[in-house]
Design a protein around this motif. Sequence first.
Motif, PDB file in Angstrom:
ATOM      1  N   LYS A  41       0.730  -1.133  -0.095  1.00  0.00           N
ATOM      2  CA  LYS A  41      -0.171   0.038   0.128  1.00  0.00           C
ATOM      3  C   LYS A  41       0.836   1.186  -0.028  1.00  0.00           C
ATOM      4  O   LYS A  41       0.668   2.294  -0.834  1.00  0.00           O
ATOM      5  N   ASN A  44       2.524   1.750  -3.310  1.00  0.00           N
ATOM      6  CA  ASN A  44       1.406   2.474  -4.410  1.00  0.00           C
ATOM      7  C   ASN A  44       1.320   3.849  -4.169  1.00  0.00           C
ATOM      8  O   ASN A  44       1.055   4.757  -5.061  1.00  0.00           O
ATOM      9  N   SER A  47       4.359   5.965  -5.279  1.00  0.00           N
ATOM     10  CA  SER A  47       4.306   6.061  -6.664  1.00  0.00           C
ATOM     11  C   SER A  47       3.610   7.221  -7.272  1.00  0.00           C
ATOM     12  O   SER A  47       3.988   7.867  -8.555  1.00  0.00           O
ATOM     13  N   LYS A  48       2.708   7.556  -6.591  1.00  0.00           N
ATOM     14  CA  LYS A  48       1.818   8.805  -7.138  1.00  0.00           C
ATOM     15  C   LYS A  48       2.123  10.230  -6.521  1.00  0.00           C
ATOM     16  O   LYS A  48       1.744  11.312  -6.795  1.00  0.00           O
ATOM     17  N   ALA A  96       3.891  -4.319  -6.818  1.00  0.00           N
ATOM     18  CA  ALA A  96       3.943  -2.804  -6.163  1.00  0.00           C
ATOM     19  C   ALA A  96       5.357  -2.214  -6.485  1.00  0.00           C
ATOM     20  O   ALA A  96       5.305  -0.924  -7.119  1.00  0.00           O
ATOM     21  N   THR A  99       5.458  -2.018 -10.593  1.00  0.00           N
ATOM     22  CA  THR A  99       4.839  -0.662 -11.272  1.00  0.00           C
ATOM     23  C   THR A  99       5.246   0.485 -10.541  1.00  0.00           C
ATOM     24  O   THR A  99       4.544   1.440 -10.956  1.00  0.00           O
ATOM     25  N   CYS A 100       5.688   0.771  -9.331  1.00  0.00           N
ATOM     26  CA  CYS A 100       6.173   1.993  -8.888  1.00  0.00           C
ATOM     27  C   CYS A 100       6.648   2.878  -9.560  1.00  0.00           C
ATOM     28  O   CYS A 100       7.909   2.254 -10.287  1.00  0.00           O
TER      29      CYS A 100
END
Length: 256
Positions: A41, A44, A47-48, A96, A99-100
């Motif tokens: 979590k 993720n 990442s943003k 995670a 894709t991070c």
Amino acid sequence: MRTSRQNGSLYINIQNKIATLEFGHPASNSFPSELLERLAKELNLISKNDSISVIILKSEGEKAFCAGASFDELIAVSTLQEGKQFFTGFANVINAMRTCGKIIIGRVQGKAVGGGVGLAAACDYVLATENAAIKLSEFTIGIGPFVIEPVVKRKIGLAALSELTLEATNWKNGYWAREKGLYSKVFENIKELDDEVAILASKLASYNPSALAEMKKVFWENTNHWNELLAERAAISGELVLSDFTKKALAKFSKK
């Protein structure tokens, strides 16, 4: 300070565009499901986060880096669904990390077993000490490193993966791991390791974050199918853990 929390700990420190994630657990920094969920979590969310360019992933203390998934939880698995769910924990963390949008530096100060090896392999660049030996011991309890196989093979190749998997009782030292490509650099002690981690993280944080994010995509090309692949692998492991062989092997280990 080492954590004494049964479900482990995860500390996040953000400074100068660098997010340091430090996990810990009293059982050699192993991961109960709750801690794996928290780490996935957090990755993720980071990442943003446009204010972060680089992640340092590390564990508490000076001994083990990570002993893999929780042994107590593994013993408690009693249904196919529970088995799949248990092994999905590391699958979710690996995906995670994959894709991070941030470069992840692994700081490996000590031994890594099973899922801990997968965690190191999922980092984009790993710095370690010579004490950071690795082992895939899954065969000794009747299962196999199915979930982490894609990420480990991606780093060290099929021949080294085969050696590591089939020699399930043997430790491979930090220099072996560097030679095979799991570690980028190996240092004699933790101070040298930490100095180098800080230098590298600072340099990366000074680069164009968009360039770093695009390069990360290049590093992980041809892995878009991993959500499905790792779920399939978790199901294989979940079924094997219910076998008579594994139940007997786990019972022996739990008595030690």
